[in-house]
Design an enzyme around this catalytic site. Sequence first.
Site, PDB file in Angstrom:
ATOM      1  N   TYR A  81     -13.579 -13.466   2.026  1.00 49.71           N
ATOM      2  CA  TYR A  81     -12.328 -12.813   2.409  1.00 49.71           C
ATOM      3  C   TYR A  81     -12.367 -12.390   3.875  1.00 49.71           C
ATOM      4  CZ  TYR A  81     -11.376 -12.606  -2.592  1.00 49.71           C
ATOM      5  OH  TYR A  81     -11.158 -12.934  -3.904  1.00 49.71           O
ATOM      6  N   GLU A 132     -12.164  -3.835   1.203  1.00 49.72           N
ATOM      7  CA  GLU A 132     -12.038  -2.413   1.491  1.00 49.72           C
ATOM      8  C   GLU A 132     -13.030  -1.544   0.729  1.00 49.72           C
ATOM      9  OE1 GLU A 132      -8.936  -3.475  -1.730  1.00 49.72           O
ATOM     10  OE2 GLU A 132      -9.783  -4.405   0.061  1.00 49.72           O
ATOM     11  N   GLU A 153      -7.901  -3.082   6.357  1.00 51.97           N
ATOM     12  CA  GLU A 153      -8.913  -2.544   5.441  1.00 51.97           C
ATOM     13  C   GLU A 153      -8.976  -1.024   5.521  1.00 51.97           C
ATOM     14  OE1 GLU A 153      -9.797  -4.596   3.346  1.00 51.97           O
ATOM     15  OE2 GLU A 153      -9.206  -6.389   4.446  1.00 51.97           O
ATOM     16  N   HIS A 187      -6.355   0.620   3.440  1.00 47.90           N
ATOM     17  CA  HIS A 187      -6.716   0.683   2.023  1.00 47.90           C
ATOM     18  C   HIS A 187      -7.351   2.027   1.651  1.00 47.90           C
ATOM     19  CE1 HIS A 187      -5.808  -2.988  -0.078  1.00 47.90           C
ATOM     20  NE2 HIS A 187      -6.326  -3.754   0.877  1.00 47.90           N
ATOM     21  N   TYR A 189       0.887  -9.325  -0.892  1.00 43.77           N
ATOM     22  CA  TYR A 189       0.768  -8.727   0.436  1.00 43.77           C
ATOM     23  C   TYR A 189       2.124  -8.723   1.153  1.00 43.77           C
ATOM     24  CZ  TYR A 189      -4.316  -9.549  -0.016  1.00 43.77           C
ATOM     25  OH  TYR A 189      -5.631  -9.560  -0.429  1.00 43.77           O
TER      26      TYR A 189
END
Length: 647
Positions: free
Chosen positions: A296, A300, A325, A328, A418
Amino acid sequence: MFSLRALSGVVTRSLVRAPHRRTMSHAARLLPHRVPQKKGPERDPSTLSNYEHFKPTNTTVCLKVDWTDQKLAGSVTYDLTVENSPKNLVLDTSYLDIQEVQVNGHKADFSIGERHNIFGSPLTITLPPNSGDKLQVKIAYSTTPSCTALQWLTPEQTAGKKAPYFFSQCQAIHARSVMPAFDTPSVKSTFDIEIESDHPVVASGLPIKSSNDTGKFVFRQKVPIPAYLFALAGGDLDSAPIGPRSDVYSEPCDLHKCQYEFEADTEKFINAAENIVFPYEWEKYDVLVLPPSFPYGGMENPNITFATPTLVSGDRQNVDVIAHELAHSWSGNLVTNCSWEHFWLNEGWTVYLERRIVGALEGEQQRHFSAIIGWNALEESVKLMSRDPVQESYTQLVVDLKPNGGADPDDAFSSVPYEKGSTFLFFLETEIGQAKFDPFVKHYFKHFRYKSLDTYQFIDCLFDFYANDKEVTDKLNAIDWEKTLFAPGLPNKPKFDTTLADECYSLASRWKDASDASAFSAKDIASFNSSQMVVFLITLSEYEGKDGFSWANKKELISNMGDIYSLANSSNPEVIAKWYSIAILAKVESEYPKLADWLATVGRMKFVRPGYRALNSVDPKLAKETFEKNKDFYHPICRDMVSKDLQ
């Protein structure tokens, strides 16, 4: 794919469930055939556990890293509060070797059920009669070579080539292959983590005491988190500061490059996010830059984001992934989707916050420019997924993972939650007005802090917040909620500020209309940043098929463009990936082996899966040979997905 906190006295808070729905909630009124007639969030269909009967107050993980046999061995201990006096405790497992179970210090009977091809095997533990409402359950176990969450690398597969390396990737349902677990985002727990290892280890918690001399590494996660956020990595690791509350970890040979990439922006991102939501609760925000096979862009994991090395391009142009991230830390880690059917609550909110962070630091035009790139990714995903009825159903905002005995959440993974999710939130901001929407953002994250929720609870929270504002309530009632949440395909396209994209569109149009490359030079893109290069290349790709246009008729032109702009030699993988995409459309055969060679060096699925699909469309033999030669390089999750793509 795919952050952190520091807080004291949070254990009791981990027991607080999301508020129960009223008899007739707003969601039930708007979606009478959708909202289940029950209290609390929907049940997660991707777990075999009986999690409704148990609330973990703490989880203790004690493991030894066996570098020789490439496995983790030790125990996990759950401190549980029990509801409704169940006779058994059922946990998720997958390819684990279970050795012994103790309940309240005494050996307990257990059985491992028949394996489900997606969800693994239920571990059923017999509970003693009259065991009360408090239990401590300890399970001794080890992982096996079939573990889908762990990837083990030899020294030769690392950058420094000095020591072996391993890392975990537990999202979505792979934590059950690392430990017996309530492997559902509906269940959260604080964690104590103790790792014994011959090489340095990092984990999803605050380091309490770590020693390379003794080989003991201890971490504490004081904020309740779901199992998919449990994370470990180990190898030849060193660290350097990138901010007052942040360090970057990597192999020593890459440390200074990684430090340079992130030190200018990390603390700025944190400060901007705190202004949008509320203060960061996790104390430390660190980044681990992994070897190239990490699947990826980022994951996170609390207190330590796992990041792909493709971010380290030397130009600081890809650090928006760190903003994502970091975001998150509020959306996903602090407030969590109750199941992967409601994944947009994690990722849609996170993309929305990421772009708000970008807007706060770089201006609204840059925020919109980022959204334009995201919209292009959404269009591409919807176009690809619409070819298959099952995949098309995953272009809904809220997906159904229950048919045919349950679907693999990994199969539903795409840019849709997303980008379609963030587009919906941007729509709400635009309709309501940012001045009115911003207080809701803060309220939402405070209201559901430490909890897991479904989309229907989000709707109730939204309507409740604006209950005394008739203008906003009327706008919310005017939304077609059935279509918004459950219709496949693209939503209405927002009106974006295209100021930063107009130059890209203009240059792309010139190339489309050109008969040769004589009018072009490297000066054309001298002022472009990497994101503008990406939009330029995406725009070229979008001409394909419109009014009969085909880049295959301009093969030499595209080949010359690649040379003039040195696209294959870019230091930025986002640019390289988009270049190969247009080269494949134009059928520039000389680029096929170059793409194959590049795919052997990157493990990030954002690049690997489209790259293999593109190569397979023009040279299936080369695509399959390249994958077979390099499949052991990829993480098991990536390997499985590419294998399906090439079938």
